[in-house]
Design a protein around this motif. Sequence first.
Motif, PDB file in Angstrom:
ATOM      1  N   TRP A  57       0.834  -1.207   0.000  1.00 37.32           N
ATOM      2  CA  TRP A  57       0.000   0.000   0.000  1.00 37.32           C
ATOM      3  C   TRP A  57       0.866   1.253   0.000  1.00 37.32           C
ATOM      4  CZ3 TRP A  57      -0.971   4.087   3.392  1.00 37.32           C
ATOM      5  CH2 TRP A  57      -2.100   4.844   3.094  1.00 37.32           C
ATOM      6  N   VAL A  58       1.897   1.271   0.863  1.00 38.89           N
ATOM      7  CA  VAL A  58       2.781   2.432   0.953  1.00 38.89           C
ATOM      8  C   VAL A  58       3.553   2.623  -0.352  1.00 38.89           C
ATOM      9  CG1 VAL A  58       4.849   3.316   2.118  1.00 38.89           C
ATOM     10  CG2 VAL A  58       2.973   2.399   3.466  1.00 38.89           C
ATOM     11  N   HIS A  59       3.913   1.505  -1.003  1.00 39.45           N
ATOM     12  CA  HIS A  59       4.662   1.584  -2.257  1.00 39.45           C
ATOM     13  C   HIS A  59       3.886   2.373  -3.323  1.00 39.45           C
ATOM     14  CE1 HIS A  59       7.635   0.429  -5.199  1.00 39.45           C
ATOM     15  NE2 HIS A  59       6.688  -0.001  -5.999  1.00 39.45           N
TER      16      HIS A  59
ATOM     17  N   ILE B  47       4.403   9.050   1.318  1.00 46.56           N
ATOM     18  CA  ILE B  47       4.454   8.323   2.587  1.00 46.56           C
ATOM     19  C   ILE B  47       5.555   7.280   2.508  1.00 46.56           C
ATOM     20  CG2 ILE B  47       3.206   6.792   4.153  1.00 46.56           C
ATOM     21  CD1 ILE B  47       0.607   7.879   2.983  1.00 46.56           C
ATOM     22  N   THR B  48       6.360   7.206   3.553  1.00 42.98           N
ATOM     23  CA  THR B  48       7.365   6.153   3.603  1.00 42.98           C
ATOM     24  C   THR B  48       6.865   5.042   4.523  1.00 42.98           C
ATOM     25  OG1 THR B  48       8.587   7.007   5.508  1.00 42.98           O
ATOM     26  CG2 THR B  48       9.225   7.845   3.327  1.00 42.98           C
TER      27      THR B  48
ATOM     28  N   PHE C  90       4.735   5.334   8.120  1.00 43.82           N
ATOM     29  CA  PHE C  90       3.475   4.629   8.350  1.00 43.82           C
ATOM     30  C   PHE C  90       3.545   3.808   9.626  1.00 43.82           C
ATOM     31  CE2 PHE C  90       0.355   1.319   8.109  1.00 43.82           C
ATOM     32  CZ  PHE C  90      -0.746   1.941   7.560  1.00 43.82           C
ATOM     33  N   LEU C  91       4.628   3.043   9.809  1.00 45.43           N
ATOM     34  CA  LEU C  91       4.769   2.229  11.016  1.00 45.43           C
ATOM     35  C   LEU C  91       4.808   3.085  12.268  1.00 45.43           C
ATOM     36  CD1 LEU C  91       7.336  -0.507   9.916  1.00 45.43           C
ATOM     37  CD2 LEU C  91       4.843  -0.654   9.990  1.00 45.43           C
ATOM     38  N   TYR C  92       5.500   4.213  12.189  1.00 40.85           N
ATOM     39  CA  TYR C  92       5.592   5.111  13.341  1.00 40.85           C
ATOM     40  C   TYR C  92       4.207   5.605  13.754  1.00 40.85           C
ATOM     41  CZ  TYR C  92       6.307   9.366  16.030  1.00 40.85           C
ATOM     42  OH  TYR C  92       6.235  10.338  17.003  1.00 40.85           O
ATOM     43  N   TRP C  93       3.455   6.132  12.787  1.00 36.33           N
ATOM     44  CA  TRP C  93       2.153   6.696  13.111  1.00 36.33           C
ATOM     45  C   TRP C  93       1.153   5.621  13.522  1.00 36.33           C
ATOM     46  CZ3 TRP C  93       1.119  11.297  14.658  1.00 36.33           C
ATOM     47  CH2 TRP C  93       1.981  12.333  14.314  1.00 36.33           C
ATOM     48  N   ARG C  94       1.221   4.472  12.937  1.00 40.23           N
ATOM     49  CA  ARG C  94       0.322   3.389  13.343  1.00 40.23           C
ATOM     50  C   ARG C  94       0.604   2.989  14.785  1.00 40.23           C
ATOM     51  NH1 ARG C  94       0.230  -2.727  11.518  1.00 40.23           N
ATOM     52  NH2 ARG C  94      -1.777  -3.314  12.402  1.00 40.23           N
TER      53      ARG C  94
END
Length: 115
Positions: A36-38, A43-44, A48-52
Amino acid sequence: METDTQFQEVQVSGKEEEWIRLIDEWRESGQSIKDWVHEKEDITYKQFLYWRKQLFPDEIEKRPVEMKETVWSSLNVEIPSSTLDVFVHDCRIEVTAGFDQELLREIVEVLRNAN
């Protein structure tokens, strides 16, 4: 018996609202996070992992750490003795640990005066 439940109002910043929207969009896509991020340009994967993790910490799998037994091996290594090469004119003198300092000084002096 009535229970009085109190809710705390949580202030969410514009950035957090945007990330909540993006994470919901990812959930609805059915894709892996990486895929999805790709497809996104702004968005990197790390963002994404940080905000999740910040917004939905309960969703993150907490995997138990597997402890493995440490196996030690024996290793025999010969460390070469340290040497120092001293060059005086065209002569090379190899100096090893425990050398006679006075003798080296005398040899260097003789070689300097030889030319």
